[in-house]
Design a protein around this motif. Structure first.
Motif, mmCIF file in Angstrom:
data_model
loop_
_atom_site.group_PDB
_atom_site.id
_atom_site.type_symbol
_atom_site.label_atom_id
_atom_site.label_comp_id
_atom_site.label_asym_id
_atom_site.label_seq_id
_atom_site.Cartn_x
_atom_site.Cartn_y
_atom_site.Cartn_z
ATOM 1 N N GLN A 1 5.607 15.639 -15.849
ATOM 2 C CA GLN A 1 4.761 15.211 -14.742
ATOM 3 C C GLN A 1 5.631 14.898 -13.529
ATOM 4 N N ALA A 2 5.176 15.386 -12.363
ATOM 5 C CA ALA A 2 5.920 15.153 -11.135
ATOM 6 C C ALA A 2 5.962 13.661 -10.823
ATOM 7 N N THR A 3 7.126 13.210 -10.392
ATOM 8 C CA THR A 3 7.269 11.813 -10.032
ATOM 9 C C THR A 3 7.439 11.684 -8.533
ATOM 10 N N VAL A 4 7.022 10.577 -8.001
ATOM 11 C CA VAL A 4 7.146 10.297 -6.578
ATOM 12 C C VAL A 4 7.787 8.935 -6.456
ATOM 13 N N ASN A 5 8.936 8.855 -5.839
ATOM 14 C CA ASN A 5 9.589 7.561 -5.691
ATOM 15 C C ASN A 5 9.947 7.343 -4.228
ATOM 16 N N VAL A 6 9.201 6.453 -3.601
ATOM 17 C CA VAL A 6 9.469 6.137 -2.196
ATOM 18 C C VAL A 6 10.190 4.807 -2.069
ATOM 19 N N GLY A 7 10.453 4.152 -3.216
ATOM 20 C CA GLY A 7 11.086 2.842 -3.185
ATOM 21 C C GLY A 7 10.139 1.804 -2.606
ATOM 22 N N ARG A 8 10.726 0.770 -2.000
ATOM 23 C CA ARG A 8 9.923 -0.280 -1.373
ATOM 24 C C ARG A 8 10.402 -0.493 0.064
ATOM 25 N N PRO A 9 10.014 0.407 0.966
ATOM 26 C CA PRO A 9 10.442 0.282 2.358
ATOM 27 C C PRO A 9 10.043 -1.072 2.951
ATOM 28 N N GLY A 10 10.810 -1.509 3.938
ATOM 29 C CA GLY A 10 10.588 -2.829 4.522
ATOM 30 C C GLY A 10 9.497 -2.884 5.560
ATOM 31 N N PRO B 1 0.681 -1.001 -1.998
ATOM 32 C CA PRO B 1 0.876 0.025 -0.969
ATOM 33 C C PRO B 1 1.969 1.015 -1.339
ATOM 34 N N TYR B 2 2.964 0.564 -2.127
ATOM 35 C CA TYR B 2 4.056 1.452 -2.516
ATOM 36 C C TYR B 2 3.588 2.553 -3.458
ATOM 37 N N ASP B 3 2.455 2.354 -4.093
ATOM 38 C CA ASP B 3 1.845 3.388 -4.932
ATOM 39 C C ASP B 3 0.675 4.061 -4.217
ATOM 40 N N ALA B 4 -0.123 3.270 -3.501
ATOM 41 C CA ALA B 4 -1.353 3.783 -2.894
ATOM 42 C C ALA B 4 -1.083 4.783 -1.778
ATOM 43 N N HIS C 1 -6.721 10.086 -11.455
ATOM 44 C CA HIS C 1 -6.301 11.484 -11.372
ATOM 45 C C HIS C 1 -5.185 11.697 -10.345
ATOM 46 N N TYR C 2 -5.228 10.966 -9.237
ATOM 47 C CA TYR C 2 -4.291 11.227 -8.140
ATOM 48 C C TYR C 2 -3.295 10.100 -7.889
ATOM 49 N N GLY C 3 -3.489 8.946 -8.523
ATOM 50 C CA GLY C 3 -2.579 7.837 -8.297
ATOM 51 C C GLY C 3 -1.176 8.137 -8.800
ATOM 52 N N VAL C 4 -0.172 7.554 -8.149
ATOM 53 C CA VAL C 4 1.214 7.783 -8.533
ATOM 54 C C VAL C 4 1.965 6.455 -8.611
ATOM 55 N N ASP C 5 3.063 6.484 -9.324
ATOM 56 C CA ASP C 5 3.983 5.353 -9.356
ATOM 57 C C ASP C 5 5.006 5.588 -8.250
ATOM 58 N N GLY C 6 4.747 5.040 -7.072
ATOM 59 C CA GLY C 6 5.570 5.342 -5.916
ATOM 60 C C GLY C 6 6.873 4.582 -5.844
ATOM 61 N N ASP C 7 6.950 3.403 -6.475
ATOM 62 C CA ASP C 7 8.164 2.606 -6.353
ATOM 63 C C ASP C 7 8.986 2.587 -7.638
ATOM 64 N N GLY C 8 8.552 3.366 -8.633
ATOM 65 C CA GLY C 8 9.337 3.504 -9.846
ATOM 66 C C GLY C 8 9.347 2.300 -10.754
#
Length: 394
Positions: free
Chosen positions: A262-271, A342-345, A326-333
């Protein structure tokens, strides 16, 4: 209404669709003036006409993933005791399935439940739709849990209206709440859209309506049991020559080593929200961060009004829970896809927009925003705010 096509034609139409719909899907319902919808095809509200100005400064807004207290009563649940038992096998028999055959199917190893319903096809403006005709009370548990939990879906069926599969809605460009003229038959209102998880099935109607449309009685069979365990050859042997069998749990039958990760998305936790929108937009090549920022402003004022909305949408990007699945992601790992964070949404919204073609720009982008909220006024508002953000942060 088209005349009932030959059984072979019905079988071929059902078999022609090869893409398996997701087992857990969104529910979108329009009933009179009452609106209950998901982010997949909603019109949650008519946008208020205001000057399209980006406010406040995104580089000064700090996202927060602090827990949000959810309401005591979850939205969209339709009464106690509804436990989904999703079908693992869909079959179309050569004729009405007798009781003896049903007993034989129920006796197959790993089969726990069997249901037989009517099936047929109608044409709308020459376009064939493959439908099952069901009794709402009997069929409710055969749908994904979010659909089973939504009483408005089953009320719509009882009223003789059409519940369309979400994939069919997109494929045929159908509009929720609209009336469609069946060729040579009655007008049908598309009262609800839901991800049904049934390959080749474009929607559901009531058993009574199916009979009036001349559907073939008792030819569609659904089997529930342990995922990946029901024998396809066993089902074919019981149903006999001329039957068509579709394994709805194909994903469970693929060896794990052959499944794509599964594709992962990691944007971290921007300030800041500015950095968060910019990082999240990279999830969808071609999508401008300003579009995400504009949606974030319209939906929650960048996390300052996380809902739930009157329709049950949650979080800074106002997803419906079923659509988020279906579309939600783990954005901050952190190991969890959190609708409130917000880091996921925000990357989840980028994921959803991209799935609808937003990265292609132009009219594809506008259509993707329209899918986020079924309103062209909404699209125009988002695009206007996005342009203002582009000027402000040029």
């Amino acid at each position: 209404m088209s005349g009932l096509p030959s059984l072979r034609a019905v079988i071929l139409m059902v078999a022609a669709v090869l893409v398996v719909t997701a087992a857990a899907g969104g529910v979108v319902v329009i009933l009179g003036d009452d609106l209950v919808k998901t982010a997949s095809e909603p019109v949650r509200r008519k946008p208020t006409q205001r000057p399209q100005q980006p406010s406040p400064r995104l580089d000064r807004l700090v996202p927060t993933a602090a827990p949000v207290k959810e309401p005591v009563k979850e939205f969209g649940h339709g009464g106690p005791g509804i436990t989904a038992t999703p079908p693992r096998v869909l079959a179309i028999a050569a004729g009405a399935v007798p009781k003896s055959t049903r007993f034989a199917l129920s006796g197959l190893k790993h089969v726990q439940k069997v249901i037989v319903v009517d099936a047929g096809a109608v044409k709308v403006a020459g376009t064939p739709l493959n439908l099952l005709a069901v009794d709402p009370a009997d069929f409710r548990s055969w749908t994904p849990q979010p659909v089973a939990d939504q009483p408005a879906v089953w009320s719509a069926l009882a009223r003789g209206e059409l519940v369309a599969d979400a994939g069919a809605m997109r494929k045929f460009g159908m509009i929720l709440g609209a009336m469609y003229q069946v060729d040579g038959g009655p007008r049908l209102r598309v009262a609800a859209s839901a991800t049904l998880g049934l390959v080749g099935v474009d929607g559901l109607v009531s058993a009574d309506l199916g009979r009036s449309l001349g559907f073939a009685p008792g030819v569609a069979v659904l089997l529930h049991g342990k995922a990946g365990k029901i024998s396809e050859s066993g089902v074919r042997k019981v149903l006999g020559k001329g039957s068509q069998v579709v394994m709805l749990d194909a994903a469970h039958r693929t060896p794990k080593q052959q499944q794509k990760p599964q594709a992962t998305v990691n944007v971290g936790r921007p300030g800041s929200y500015l950095d968060l929108y910019r990082a999240s937009a990279t999830r969808c090549p071609g999508l401008s961060w300003t579009v995400l920022a504009a949606i974030g402003q319209v939906e929650s004022s960048h996390g300052r009004n996380n809902g739930p909305s009157s329709a049950g949408a949650l979080g800074p990007m106002q997803f419906m829970p079923a659509t988020w699945k279906h579309y939600g992601v783990d954005g901050d790992g952190d190991g969890k896809a959190d609708i409130w964070s917000p880091y996921d949404a925000v990357p989840g919204a980028a994921n959803y927009l991209c799935a609808n073609g937003a990265g292609q720009g132009g009219e594809k982008l506008r259509k993707a925003i329209w899918f986020y909220n079924h309103s062209w006024d909404y699209v125009n508002k988002v695009m206007g705010i996005a342009e203002a953000y582009a000027r402000t942060y040029a």
